[in-house]
Design a protein around this motif. Structure first.
Motif: not given
Length: 332
Positions: A193-194, A208-214, A216-224
């Motif tokens: 959290s920022f 808020t940022a969340i980084v996770f992997q599934q 071969r895929v990397v997901a980068v999520e950011y909420l402002q």
């Protein structure tokens, strides 16, 4: 007495000519009398040969169709199937306001560029953005990067986590980390959290940022949010929805799409069937032609045999004056 013998010989010769066997009957008799002939077994094998060859042509044609009759292309727009459309967050719009393909060359991660250099058809990115449904200062983004392998995806995930933990970069953006957290439903997920201070050009915001992997895929999520309308709970809800989508679609997903052109497929199938049909039809046509030719030869042989018999009888026949003299003597 001699006249009677001549008449008897004439009748016997005529009977021989009429009952003369044909070449075909003689040949059949020879085959029947010779039990060692191999004509019948060979004929049986040859009769099955066209069907075997036709079946082989169909099998080879099917294999060739699968291997050669196809067209492949890289469909990066298909990456949209790996990003949710609905976030299940009520503070965000129900559908994305913007979606775009992110070329590997424009990626923020060096690991993505390196992977694209070695395997461009297995590397790509896609992003979607949602705006706040009530507050104009609220927004959310979801970026996915697909890599050729899970090992390369772990490198990208590590790079993304480092970017959100880089103190110097955060300080330059007047941003401070307020908390690190984990997502219970996403093992190994990275959450942070920022808080961004107000400046002459921007207002104070939280993020808020969340980084996770599934796979071969990397997901980068950011909420402002500038009003506090988006919370860590909203980020977790959105991350769970994205993870569920990736769990379904990632294992079978491929950037390379294979299609089979309709016109080429029709031509190939018709050509294969035509070849197989000719293999089945030509032997029958050849057999019928041979049968007609054999029948003509047998008819010619019968004609020649009768003609030779007639000539022989004419050569043996006594002159007419001798026959008349004998007839006159018998009368007397």
């Amino acid at each position: 007495m001699s006249e009677i013998n001549v008449a008897t010989a004439h009748r016997e010769r005529t009977a021989d000519i009429r009952t003369a066997p044909t070449l075909a009957s003689q040949a059949c008799l020879a085959v029947a009398e010779n039990p060692t002939t191999r004509s019948t077994p060979r004929g049986g094998r040859i009769a099955h040969l066209p069907r075997v060859l036709a079946s082989a042509v169909v099998v080879v044609g099917a294999v060739g169709y699968v291997v050669f009759v196809k067209s492949t292309r890289v469909d990066r727009a298909g990456l949209s199937a790996l990003v949710v459309d609905r976030t299940a967050v009520t503070a965000l719009t129900s559908k994305p306001v913007e979606s775009e393909v992110v070329a590997p060359q424009k990626s923020a991660f060096a690991a993505v560029k390196r992977a694209a250099a070695t395997d461009p058809d297995g590397t790509g990115g896609y992003g979607k953005e949602w705006s706040g449904s009530t507050a104009s200062g609220d927004a959310a983004t979801e970026l996915v990067e697909i890599l050729p392998s899970s090992a390369q995806a772990r490198s990208v995930r590590a790079e993304a986590e480092a970017a959100y933990s880089d103190a110097s970069s955060l300080k330059a953006a007047h941003t401070t980390v307020t908390a690190h957290f984990t997502v219970p439903a996403l093992p190994g997920a990275f959450g942070v959290s920022f808080a961004t201070a107000k400046s002459s050009t921007t207002s104070a915001t939280t993020g808020t940022a969340i980084v996770f992997q599934q796979g071969r895929v990397v997901a980068v999520e950011y909420l402002q949010s500038s009003t506090g309308g988006l919370s860590r709970t909203d980020a977790t809800t959105m991350a769970r929805a994205e993870d569920a989508l990736l769990a379904r679609n990632e294992p079978s997903f491929s950037l390379t799409q294979t299609t089979r052109p309709l016109a080429l497929s029709v031509v190939y199938v018709l050509g294969t069937l035509l070849v197989a049909g000719l293999i089945l039809l030509i032997p029958g046509l050849v057999r019928r032609r041979r049968a007609r030719r054999q029948a003509r030869r047998e008819e010619q042989a019968r004609y020649e045999y009768r003609a030779r018999g007639g000539k022989a009888m004419r050569r043996r026949r006594q002159p007419a004056w001798v026959q008349r003299a004998r007839s006159a003597g018998s009368i007397r």
